[in-house]
Scaffold this motif. Structure first.
Motif, PDB file in Angstrom:
ATOM      1  N   ALA A 245       0.827  -1.211   0.000  1.00  0.00           N
ATOM      2  CA  ALA A 245       0.000   0.000   0.000  1.00  0.00           C
ATOM      3  C   ALA A 245       0.861   1.259   0.000  1.00  0.00           C
ATOM      4  CB  ALA A 245      -0.924  -0.003   1.207  1.00  0.00           C
ATOM      5  N   MET A 246       2.020   1.188   0.626  1.00  0.00           N
ATOM      6  CA  MET A 246       2.888   2.354   0.741  1.00  0.00           C
ATOM      7  C   MET A 246       3.867   2.487  -0.418  1.00  0.00           C
ATOM      8  SD  MET A 246       3.762   2.040   4.836  1.00  0.00           S
ATOM      9  CE  MET A 246       4.666   3.595   4.922  1.00  0.00           C
ATOM     10  N   GLN A 247       4.065   1.426  -1.163  1.00  0.00           N
ATOM     11  CA  GLN A 247       5.104   1.391  -2.188  1.00  0.00           C
ATOM     12  C   GLN A 247       4.981   2.538  -3.178  1.00  0.00           C
ATOM     13  OE1 GLN A 247       7.272  -1.478  -1.815  1.00  0.00           O
ATOM     14  NE2 GLN A 247       8.639  -0.113  -2.939  1.00  0.00           N
ATOM     15  N   ASN A 248       6.005   3.388  -3.232  1.00  0.00           N
ATOM     16  CA  ASN A 248       6.086   4.506  -4.183  1.00  0.00           C
ATOM     17  C   ASN A 248       4.893   5.461  -4.084  1.00  0.00           C
ATOM     18  OD1 ASN A 248       8.539   3.499  -5.329  1.00  0.00           O
ATOM     19  ND2 ASN A 248       7.327   2.028  -6.504  1.00  0.00           N
ATOM     20  N   ALA A 249       4.286   5.543  -2.917  1.00  0.00           N
ATOM     21  CA  ALA A 249       3.145   6.448  -2.744  1.00  0.00           C
ATOM     22  C   ALA A 249       3.610   7.902  -2.770  1.00  0.00           C
ATOM     23  CB  ALA A 249       2.434   6.151  -1.436  1.00  0.00           C
ATOM     24  N   ASP A 250       2.807   8.738  -3.396  1.00  0.00           N
ATOM     25  CA  ASP A 250       3.090  10.172  -3.404  1.00  0.00           C
ATOM     26  C   ASP A 250       2.817  10.784  -2.035  1.00  0.00           C
ATOM     27  OD1 ASP A 250       3.577  10.902  -6.422  1.00  0.00           O
ATOM     28  OD2 ASP A 250       1.909   9.490  -6.372  1.00  0.00           O
ATOM     29  N   LEU A 251       1.831  10.224  -1.331  1.00  0.00           N
ATOM     30  CA  LEU A 251       1.466  10.729  -0.018  1.00  0.00           C
ATOM     31  C   LEU A 251       0.951   9.572   0.834  1.00  0.00           C
ATOM     32  CD1 LEU A 251       0.968  13.295   1.805  1.00  0.00           C
ATOM     33  CD2 LEU A 251      -1.373  13.262   0.937  1.00  0.00           C
ATOM     34  N   VAL A 252       1.465   9.464   2.044  1.00  0.00           N
ATOM     35  CA  VAL A 252       0.960   8.495   3.008  1.00  0.00           C
ATOM     36  C   VAL A 252       0.503   9.266   4.244  1.00  0.00           C
ATOM     37  CG1 VAL A 252       1.562   6.628   4.590  1.00  0.00           C
ATOM     38  CG2 VAL A 252       2.339   6.549   2.208  1.00  0.00           C
ATOM     39  N   VAL A 253      -0.786   9.139   4.563  1.00  0.00           N
ATOM     40  CA  VAL A 253      -1.350   9.727   5.779  1.00  0.00           C
ATOM     41  C   VAL A 253      -1.424   8.594   6.796  1.00  0.00           C
ATOM     42  CG1 VAL A 253      -3.298  10.946   6.804  1.00  0.00           C
ATOM     43  CG2 VAL A 253      -2.661  11.389   4.413  1.00  0.00           C
ATOM     44  N   HIS A 254      -0.524   8.614   7.753  1.00  0.00           N
ATOM     45  CA  HIS A 254      -0.326   7.435   8.603  1.00  0.00           C
ATOM     46  C   HIS A 254      -0.445   7.792  10.078  1.00  0.00           C
ATOM     47  CE1 HIS A 254       1.286   3.547   9.835  1.00  0.00           C
ATOM     48  NE2 HIS A 254       1.432   3.201   8.565  1.00  0.00           N
ATOM     49  N   GLU A 255      -1.118   6.924  10.814  1.00  0.00           N
ATOM     50  CA  GLU A 255      -1.159   7.107  12.262  1.00  0.00           C
ATOM     51  C   GLU A 255       0.248   7.025  12.826  1.00  0.00           C
ATOM     52  OE1 GLU A 255      -0.630   4.583  15.163  1.00  0.00           O
ATOM     53  OE2 GLU A 255      -2.213   3.156  14.646  1.00  0.00           O
ATOM     54  N   ALA A 256       0.484   7.724  13.932  1.00  0.00           N
ATOM     55  CA  ALA A 256       1.838   7.772  14.482  1.00  0.00           C
ATOM     56  C   ALA A 256       1.797   7.783  16.007  1.00  0.00           C
ATOM     57  CB  ALA A 256       2.568   9.012  13.975  1.00  0.00           C
ATOM     58  N   TYR A 257       2.646   6.948  16.581  1.00  0.00           N
ATOM     59  CA  TYR A 257       2.706   6.775  18.034  1.00  0.00           C
ATOM     60  C   TYR A 257       4.152   7.002  18.477  1.00  0.00           C
ATOM     61  CZ  TYR A 257       1.100   4.680  22.466  1.00  0.00           C
ATOM     62  OH  TYR A 257       0.716   4.456  23.769  1.00  0.00           O
ATOM     63  N   ALA A 258       4.364   8.050  19.245  1.00  0.00           N
ATOM     64  CA  ALA A 258       5.715   8.392  19.689  1.00  0.00           C
ATOM     65  C   ALA A 258       6.083   7.531  20.896  1.00  0.00           C
ATOM     66  CB  ALA A 258       5.809   9.874  20.025  1.00  0.00           C
ATOM     67  N   THR A 259       6.453   6.300  20.619  1.00  0.00           N
ATOM     68  CA  THR A 259       6.734   5.340  21.681  1.00  0.00           C
ATOM     69  C   THR A 259       7.833   5.837  22.612  1.00  0.00           C
ATOM     70  OG1 THR A 259       6.180   3.601  20.094  1.00  0.00           O
ATOM     71  CG2 THR A 259       7.224   2.918  22.134  1.00  0.00           C
ATOM     72  N   HIS A 260       8.835   6.519  22.052  1.00  0.00           N
ATOM     73  CA  HIS A 260       9.949   6.987  22.876  1.00  0.00           C
ATOM     74  C   HIS A 260       9.487   7.977  23.938  1.00  0.00           C
ATOM     75  CE1 HIS A 260       9.509   9.885  19.601  1.00  0.00           C
ATOM     76  NE2 HIS A 260      10.173  10.774  20.322  1.00  0.00           N
ATOM     77  N   LEU A 261       8.457   8.754  23.635  1.00  0.00           N
ATOM     78  CA  LEU A 261       7.917   9.690  24.621  1.00  0.00           C
ATOM     79  C   LEU A 261       7.004   8.981  25.619  1.00  0.00           C
ATOM     80  CD1 LEU A 261       7.041  12.773  22.363  1.00  0.00           C
ATOM     81  CD2 LEU A 261       9.066  12.432  23.798  1.00  0.00           C
ATOM     82  N   PHE A 318       5.446  23.873  18.647  1.00  0.00           N
ATOM     83  CA  PHE A 318       6.686  23.632  17.913  1.00  0.00           C
ATOM     84  C   PHE A 318       7.592  22.631  18.630  1.00  0.00           C
ATOM     85  CE2 PHE A 318      11.177  24.719  17.248  1.00  0.00           C
ATOM     86  CZ  PHE A 318      11.275  24.504  15.875  1.00  0.00           C
ATOM     87  N   ILE A 319       7.803  22.833  19.918  1.00  0.00           N
ATOM     88  CA  ILE A 319       8.714  21.960  20.654  1.00  0.00           C
ATOM     89  C   ILE A 319       8.162  20.539  20.711  1.00  0.00           C
ATOM     90  CG2 ILE A 319       9.740  21.507  22.912  1.00  0.00           C
ATOM     91  CD1 ILE A 319       9.914  24.520  23.329  1.00  0.00           C
ATOM     92  N   ALA A 320       6.869  20.422  20.974  1.00  0.00           N
ATOM     93  CA  ALA A 320       6.247  19.097  21.046  1.00  0.00           C
ATOM     94  C   ALA A 320       6.365  18.358  19.719  1.00  0.00           C
ATOM     95  CB  ALA A 320       4.780  19.227  21.452  1.00  0.00           C
ATOM     96  N   ARG A 321       6.253  19.074  18.618  1.00  0.00           N
ATOM     97  CA  ARG A 321       6.358  18.448  17.300  1.00  0.00           C
ATOM     98  C   ARG A 321       7.792  17.982  17.033  1.00  0.00           C
ATOM     99  NH1 ARG A 321       2.102  19.579  13.606  1.00  0.00           N
ATOM    100  NH2 ARG A 321       0.339  20.401  14.763  1.00  0.00           N
ATOM    101  N   ARG A 322       8.746  18.763  17.459  1.00  0.00           N
ATOM    102  CA  ARG A 322      10.145  18.360  17.288  1.00  0.00           C
ATOM    103  C   ARG A 322      10.446  17.109  18.110  1.00  0.00           C
ATOM    104  NH1 ARG A 322      13.777  22.085  15.080  1.00  0.00           N
ATOM    105  NH2 ARG A 322      15.244  20.342  15.304  1.00  0.00           N
TER     106      ARG A 322
END
Length: 347
Positions: A245-261, A318-322
């Motif tokens: 599904a992701m192969q060579n996609a122009d745009l991927v809108v993907h859920e994201a989980y900041a496990t490290h945080l 800004f800081i949270a996004r970084r």
């Protein structure tokens, strides 16, 4: 000299409100009419249905079940070929679409990814609103097996409201069927992980099974139009099953989980006595998309632009996004965007 300036400033401060009050008193009707006219001006962005050259992707909800600063939970709008398709409809969907001036009455259909509440608990209010405000045709909703039960329950929950509306506004009786969503369950042939659910006007949409156990089935969707490819992941862990599904996609809108945080936050939660929050955090880590693993997979798949949504924890500022994306650039060299409600991307 300084005293003179002070007197001038004080005089101006007195004159301005007096002048304003006089304008309201002597020209009140004109002012009221001007305000009403301004409010009634059509600000709808018809490019969503008139632009047939591009794919327009609107992040109308980037939140999760977490109580956060996001305006809305899971919601992504994709417009292509003069049609608008909504992927998930979490809480706040209707308000968020309105704030982006989307002509919501013209939605072609809705696709749900799965039945966690934050992906569909804005569905009924959306269907109800667009019926009251003029939609004449029922809205088709597509999703995994179990959709009949979910949509049937939502329709039933709004039945009394529908009756009251019709009694007060008899013209709604003629469009009564549009008050209810129409469910279409997506079946997969034995052994298949992908099935085409839309193919009209040069736009194709494929439903794909993703990895979100114990939630099953859970779906992502691949949209193609005019040589462009978009993948909307829904909720999923990072898994090899998502690579096609992701192969060579122009745009991927993907859920994201900041496990490290989250892992750093868990002991602090316990220290503060927030044991339940710590337990929830631990249980949700395995079946969501860790940001670093996602970056590696996006690079492997050749994704051109990776957009993060369903943000956990919500990255506000800004800081949270970084901090949220820390380490991702070490593995992914394409364009990376931390999503926010109202973000519009045109391909």
């Amino acid at each position: 000299m300084k005293l003179t300036k002070v007197r001038i400033v004080l005089a101006m401060l007195l004159i301005v409100p007096i002048a304003g009050a006089a304008a309201v008193y002597f020209g009140g009707d004109r002012i009221v009419e001007a305000v009403i006219n301004d409010r009634l001006e059509d600000d709808t962005d018809y490019a969503y249905v008139k632009d047939t050259e591009h794919i327009r992707v609107l992040l109308c909800g980037t939140g999760s079940p977490e109580i956060s600063a996001a305006r809305a939970q899971a919601c992504t709008l994709v417009a292509a070929g003069g049609k608008m398709f909504l992927f998930d409809a979490g809480e706040g969907t209707t308000k968020s679409l309105a704030e982006s001036d989307v002509p919501i009455g013209a939605l072609d259909r809705i696709f749900l990814t799965h039945f966690h509440s934050d992906h569909f608990n804005g569905l009924a209010s959306l269907v109800n609103a667009i019926w009251i405000w003029g939609r004449t045709e029922p809205l088709d909703v597509w999703g995994p097996v179990g959709l009949d039960k979910v949509v049937g329950g939502l329709n039933a929950a709004y039945a009394l409201d529908h009756g009251y509306r019709k009694d007060n506004m008899p013209h709604l009786n003629a469009t009564g069927p549009a008050a209810d969503a129409v469910p279409h369950e997506i079946d997969f042939p034995a052994g298949a992980r992908s099935v085409r659910v839309y193919d009209e006007g040069g736009v194709t949409i494929d439903a794909r099974l993703v990895a979100h156990e114990p939630v099953a089935p859970a779906l992502g969707y691949v949209i193609t139009y005019r040589g462009k490819k978009v993948f909307v992941s829904g909720d999923t862990e990072v898994s090899p099953v998502n690579l096609p599904a992701m192969q060579n996609a122009d745009l991927v809108v993907h859920e994201a989980y900041a496990t490290h945080l989250i892992r750093r936050a868990i002991p602090i939660m316990r220290k503060l006595g927030r044991t339940h929050d710590a337990q929830v955090a631990e249980r949700t880590i395995p079946y969501h998309a860790d940001t670093i693993a996602l970056a590696k997979q996006a690079q492997q798949a050749g994704v051109k632009h990776l957009v993060l949504t369903h943000l956990t924890p919500y990255a506000d500022g800004f800081i949270a996004r970084r901090l949220f994306t820390e380490g991702m650039a070490d593995h992914y060299k394409g364009e990376l965007t931390v999503g926010s409600d109202g973000l519009l991307i045109v391909l």
